[in-house]
Write a protein that holds these residues in place. Structure first.
Motif, PDB file in Angstrom:
ATOM      1  N   ASP A 196       6.290 -18.663   7.494  1.00 14.52           N
ATOM      2  CA  ASP A 196       7.633 -18.877   6.965  1.00 14.52           C
ATOM      3  C   ASP A 196       8.603 -18.065   7.812  1.00 14.52           C
ATOM      4  O   ASP A 196       8.479 -16.835   7.917  1.00 14.52           O
ATOM      5  N   VAL A 197       9.569 -18.742   8.427  1.00 13.35           N
ATOM      6  CA  VAL A 197      10.483 -18.104   9.369  1.00 13.35           C
ATOM      7  C   VAL A 197      11.926 -18.369   8.966  1.00 13.35           C
ATOM      8  O   VAL A 197      12.212 -19.300   8.206  1.00 13.35           O
ATOM      9  N   VAL A 198      12.807 -17.574   9.517  1.00 18.41           N
ATOM     10  CA  VAL A 198      14.234 -17.681   9.210  1.00 18.41           C
ATOM     11  C   VAL A 198      14.914 -18.573  10.238  1.00 18.41           C
ATOM     12  O   VAL A 198      14.690 -18.424  11.443  1.00 18.41           O
ATOM     13  N   LEU A 199      15.739 -19.498   9.767  1.00 14.07           N
ATOM     14  CA  LEU A 199      16.546 -20.311  10.665  1.00 14.07           C
ATOM     15  C   LEU A 199      17.768 -19.502  11.085  1.00 14.07           C
ATOM     16  O   LEU A 199      18.577 -19.107  10.248  1.00 14.07           O
ATOM     17  N   ALA A 200      17.903 -19.247  12.391  1.00 19.33           N
ATOM     18  CA  ALA A 200      18.970 -18.380  12.882  1.00 19.33           C
ATOM     19  C   ALA A 200      19.999 -19.117  13.735  1.00 19.33           C
ATOM     20  O   ALA A 200      21.059 -18.555  14.033  1.00 19.33           O
ATOM     21  N   GLY A 201      19.721 -20.352  14.127  1.00 14.29           N
ATOM     22  CA  GLY A 201      20.666 -21.084  14.955  1.00 14.29           C
ATOM     23  C   GLY A 201      20.033 -22.345  15.491  1.00 14.29           C
ATOM     24  O   GLY A 201      18.891 -22.685  15.161  1.00 14.29           O
ATOM     25  N   TYR A 202      20.776 -23.035  16.334  1.00 11.87           N
ATOM     26  CA  TYR A 202      20.218 -24.217  16.985  1.00 11.87           C
ATOM     27  C   TYR A 202      20.867 -24.425  18.341  1.00 11.87           C
ATOM     28  O   TYR A 202      21.958 -23.916  18.624  1.00 11.87           O
ATOM     29  N   ARG A 203      20.183 -25.187  19.179  1.00 15.73           N
ATOM     30  CA  ARG A 203      20.753 -25.668  20.433  1.00 15.73           C
ATOM     31  C   ARG A 203      20.874 -27.179  20.348  1.00 15.73           C
ATOM     32  O   ARG A 203      20.050 -27.845  19.717  1.00 15.73           O
ATOM     33  N   GLU A 204      21.883 -27.720  21.004  1.00 18.72           N
ATOM     34  CA  GLU A 204      22.065 -29.161  20.993  1.00 18.72           C
ATOM     35  C   GLU A 204      21.140 -29.824  22.002  1.00 18.72           C
ATOM     36  O   GLU A 204      20.740 -29.234  23.011  1.00 18.72           O
ATOM     37  N   HIS A 205      20.800 -31.070  21.716  1.00 21.36           N
ATOM     38  CA  HIS A 205      19.934 -31.847  22.594  1.00 21.36           C
ATOM     39  C   HIS A 205      20.668 -32.179  23.887  1.00 21.36           C
ATOM     40  O   HIS A 205      21.901 -32.268  23.917  1.00 21.36           O
ATOM     41  N   LYS A 206      19.921 -32.368  24.964  1.00 20.76           N
ATOM     42  CA  LYS A 206      20.536 -32.651  26.263  1.00 20.76           C
ATOM     43  C   LYS A 206      21.302 -33.970  26.264  1.00 20.76           C
ATOM     44  O   LYS A 206      22.190 -34.174  27.106  1.00 20.76           O
ATOM     45  N   THR A 207      20.996 -34.867  25.327  1.00 23.98           N
ATOM     46  CA  THR A 207      21.711 -36.144  25.245  1.00 23.98           C
ATOM     47  C   THR A 207      22.835 -36.118  24.213  1.00 23.98           C
ATOM     48  O   THR A 207      23.462 -37.147  23.971  1.00 23.98           O
ATOM     49  N   SER A 208      23.073 -34.963  23.617  1.00 23.56           N
ATOM     50  CA  SER A 208      24.107 -34.847  22.589  1.00 23.56           C
ATOM     51  C   SER A 208      25.500 -35.047  23.185  1.00 23.56           C
ATOM     52  O   SER A 208      25.785 -34.596  24.308  1.00 23.56           O
ATOM     53  N   PHE A 291      24.072 -21.357  22.220  1.00 19.31           N
ATOM     54  CA  PHE A 291      23.493 -21.826  20.976  1.00 19.31           C
ATOM     55  C   PHE A 291      24.524 -21.678  19.868  1.00 19.31           C
ATOM     56  O   PHE A 291      25.496 -20.927  19.981  1.00 19.31           O
ATOM     57  N   THR A 292      24.303 -22.425  18.815  1.00 21.69           N
ATOM     58  CA  THR A 292      25.194 -22.366  17.655  1.00 21.69           C
ATOM     59  C   THR A 292      24.575 -21.432  16.632  1.00 21.69           C
ATOM     60  O   THR A 292      23.493 -21.724  16.101  1.00 21.69           O
ATOM     61  N   PRO A 293      25.215 -20.281  16.357  1.00 23.31           N
ATOM     62  CA  PRO A 293      24.648 -19.353  15.378  1.00 23.31           C
ATOM     63  C   PRO A 293      24.819 -19.885  13.959  1.00 23.31           C
ATOM     64  O   PRO A 293      25.834 -20.494  13.619  1.00 23.31           O
ATOM     65  N   LEU A 294      23.806 -19.678  13.142  1.00 20.58           N
ATOM     66  CA  LEU A 294      23.832 -20.059  11.735  1.00 20.58           C
ATOM     67  C   LEU A 294      23.609 -18.830  10.874  1.00 20.58           C
ATOM     68  O   LEU A 294      22.841 -17.933  11.247  1.00 20.58           O
ATOM     69  N   ARG A 295      24.280 -18.779   9.733  1.00 20.29           N
ATOM     70  CA  ARG A 295      24.009 -17.687   8.810  1.00 20.29           C
ATOM     71  C   ARG A 295      22.523 -17.737   8.441  1.00 20.29           C
ATOM     72  O   ARG A 295      22.016 -18.796   8.043  1.00 20.29           O
ATOM     73  N   PRO A 296      21.814 -16.622   8.572  1.00 18.52           N
ATOM     74  CA  PRO A 296      20.359 -16.631   8.348  1.00 18.52           C
ATOM     75  C   PRO A 296      19.997 -16.700   6.869  1.00 18.52           C
ATOM     76  O   PRO A 296      19.455 -15.749   6.297  1.00 18.52           O
ATOM     77  N   GLU A 297      20.284 -17.827   6.258  1.00 19.35           N
ATOM     78  CA  GLU A 297      20.087 -17.994   4.820  1.00 19.35           C
ATOM     79  C   GLU A 297      18.981 -18.980   4.479  1.00 19.35           C
ATOM     80  O   GLU A 297      18.568 -19.058   3.322  1.00 19.35           O
ATOM     81  N   ARG A 298      18.530 -19.739   5.468  1.00 17.40           N
ATOM     82  CA  ARG A 298      17.503 -20.758   5.214  1.00 17.40           C
ATOM     83  C   ARG A 298      16.157 -20.323   5.769  1.00 17.40           C
ATOM     84  O   ARG A 298      16.075 -19.716   6.842  1.00 17.40           O
ATOM     85  N   VAL A 299      15.104 -20.708   5.035  1.00 17.87           N
ATOM     86  CA  VAL A 299      13.737 -20.426   5.457  1.00 17.87           C
ATOM     87  C   VAL A 299      13.007 -21.753   5.629  1.00 17.87           C
ATOM     88  O   VAL A 299      13.178 -22.677   4.828  1.00 17.87           O
ATOM     89  N   LEU A 300      12.217 -21.853   6.686  1.00 16.99           N
ATOM     90  CA  LEU A 300      11.387 -23.030   6.891  1.00 16.99           C
ATOM     91  C   LEU A 300       9.969 -22.616   7.206  1.00 16.99           C
ATOM     92  O   LEU A 300       9.731 -21.518   7.729  1.00 16.99           O
ATOM     93  N   GLU A 301       9.038 -23.468   6.888  1.00 15.35           N
ATOM     94  CA  GLU A 301       7.640 -23.261   7.243  1.00 15.35           C
ATOM     95  C   GLU A 301       7.350 -24.010   8.537  1.00 15.35           C
ATOM     96  O   GLU A 301       7.717 -25.181   8.680  1.00 15.35           O
ATOM     97  N   VAL A 302       6.727 -23.326   9.479  1.00 17.40           N
ATOM     98  CA  VAL A 302       6.366 -23.954  10.754  1.00 17.40           C
ATOM     99  C   VAL A 302       4.876 -23.797  10.998  1.00 17.40           C
ATOM    100  O   VAL A 302       4.235 -22.885  10.465  1.00 17.40           O
ATOM    101  N   LYS A 303       4.349 -24.691  11.810  1.00 12.06           N
ATOM    102  CA  LYS A 303       2.958 -24.622  12.242  1.00 12.06           C
ATOM    103  C   LYS A 303       2.938 -24.096  13.670  1.00 12.06           C
ATOM    104  O   LYS A 303       3.746 -24.527  14.498  1.00 12.06           O
ATOM    105  N   TYR A 304       2.022 -23.171  13.969  1.00 12.81           N
ATOM    106  CA  TYR A 304       1.920 -22.614  15.317  1.00 12.81           C
ATOM    107  C   TYR A 304       0.458 -22.351  15.630  1.00 12.81           C
ATOM    108  O   TYR A 304      -0.391 -22.337  14.736  1.00 12.81           O
ATOM    109  N   ASP A 305       0.164 -22.156  16.916  1.00 13.10           N
ATOM    110  CA  ASP A 305      -1.223 -21.885  17.284  1.00 13.10           C
ATOM    111  C   ASP A 305      -1.509 -20.393  17.372  1.00 13.10           C
ATOM    112  O   ASP A 305      -2.385 -19.884  16.698  1.00 13.10           O
ATOM    113  N   HIS A 306      -0.750 -19.654  18.197  1.00 15.91           N
ATOM    114  CA  HIS A 306      -0.966 -18.219  18.254  1.00 15.91           C
ATOM    115  C   HIS A 306       0.263 -17.529  18.816  1.00 15.91           C
ATOM    116  O   HIS A 306       1.192 -18.170  19.304  1.00 15.91           O
TER     117      HIS A 306
END
Length: 351
Positions: A196-208, A291-306
């Motif tokens: 479970d990680v905190v969403l802190a921002g996003y980057r736009e897609h290269k085709t945006s 990147f676009t900063p977002l208020r760190p208020e949302r949590v998401l679950e992610v899958k990772y290997d290591h």
């Protein structure tokens, strides 16, 4: 099936013809100039005319003296300056581990089954006998032969143990399969975990575009208590979304957009060791890292290997939103800590 460890390095095809040596990536990118110590090892340790498929790696001693794969140190070896290449070849030298034989002498092995290629490979490299020093550093040869087994129980044990040395899992290869470039005939068995990680921002897609904004990647963070100060560390990205979902996320996250000065990462204005988004490094010169900063208020679950250090080694995969989680409760303590294992034991360099 034949099972072998899955190495976490640079895939490399080694060509040797007498005094000529070429190292190339799987997509033919030249690697020779970056690894002069491996070229020397090939000339010293490998047959005079041979083509091998394998992996370049860097292994460094940890604080307990055991060797562990270090992918970040390997990545730093790709540098344009010859002086730095020379320096890194001495301070963080690489090794090569072979796991397939493509040609030997005048004979091509491409159309032979893996069982036959492996037997010939073991015979050709039977003379390799590297050792380790008392400090865990490798002495003698830097060329190695990857181990294999046809015992499922032993392979399962490798899958559990070898991660502690930085390996990526286990690869299973059909014994009757010929060598097939650019085709997947093997099965890769990798570790899969969730966090479970905190969403802190996003980057736009290269085709945006302004008319049709699309999200490229979500920037992820975890909290860490540093001398009583709770700090949000950048741990990686999640980026695999359909075009429709990328557009939806731009709308969905609009209300969380904030000014960088109000964001936990706003203090970073120059390059830094934690690679906080938006900052430059010698690898990112000329790239748009905005990147676009977002208020760190949302949590998401992610899958990772290591993990590689304090970051996800590869891009994480979005699983679901976690509205029930407090962002400040998302820290490093939730992550699995693999039992440490000495790479020298995997390479057969430690009795």
């Amino acid at each position: 099936m034949s099972f072998e460890p899955k190495w976490d390095g640079f895939r490399c095809i080694v060509f040797r013809d007498g005094d000529e040596v070429e190292l190339a990536s799987r997509n033919t990118k030249p690697l020779t100039r970056y690894f002069p110590e491996v070229v020397e090892a090939v000339l010293r340790d490998l047959p005079e005319r041979v083509v091998l498929d394998g992996e370049l790696f860097v292994a460094l001693p940890t604080d307990d003296g055991q060797q562990r794969l270090q992918f970040d140190a390997l990545s730093e070896r790709i540098h344009p300056a010859k002086s730095r290449v020379t320096m890194l070849s001495e301070t963080t030298p690489a090794g090569f581990v072979a796991f397939d034989l493509l040609a030997l002498g005048d004979d091509s092995f491409l159309d032979r089954p893996f069982a036959e290629r492996r037997a010939a490979l073991e015979e050709a490299l039977a003379h390799l006998s590297p050792t380790t020093g008392s400090d865990g550093s490798m002495l003698g040869g830097r060329c190695h032969l990857s181990r294999t087994t046809d015992d499922v129980d032993e392979a399962t044990e490798w899958f559990t143990q070898f991660e502690g040395a930085g390996l990526d899992g286990v690869v299973a290869k059909p014994l009757d399969a010929v060598y097939t470039p650019n085709k997947r005939t093997m099965v890769k068995v990798k570790h899969v975990r969730t966090a479970d990680v905190v969403l802190a921002g996003y980057r736009e897609h290269k085709t945006s575009t302004p008319e049709k904004p699309l999200l490229g990647s979500l920037l992820l963070g975890l909290y860490d208590d540093v001398d009583g100060d709770l700090q949000l560390h950048h741990v990686g990205v999640a980026a695999s979304f359909t075009a429709a979902r990328r557009a939806e996320l731009m709308e969905e996250l609009a209300d969380l957009v904030c000014d960088l000065s109000e964001h936990p990462w706003g203090q970073w204005a120059i390059a830094n060791p934690d690679r906080v988004p938006g900052t430059q490094s010698r690898w990112s010169a000329g790239k748009d890292l905005a990147f676009t900063p977002l208020r760190p208020e949302r949590v998401l679950e992610v899958k990772y290997d290591h993990m590689e250090g304090r970051r996800f080694r590869h891009t994480a995969q979005f699983q679901r939103w976690r509205p029930d989680r407090d962002p400040h409760s998302c820290g490093y303590e939730q992550l699995d800590e693999p039992v440490r294992y000495d790479l020298a034991r995997i390479l057969g360099t430690d009795d």
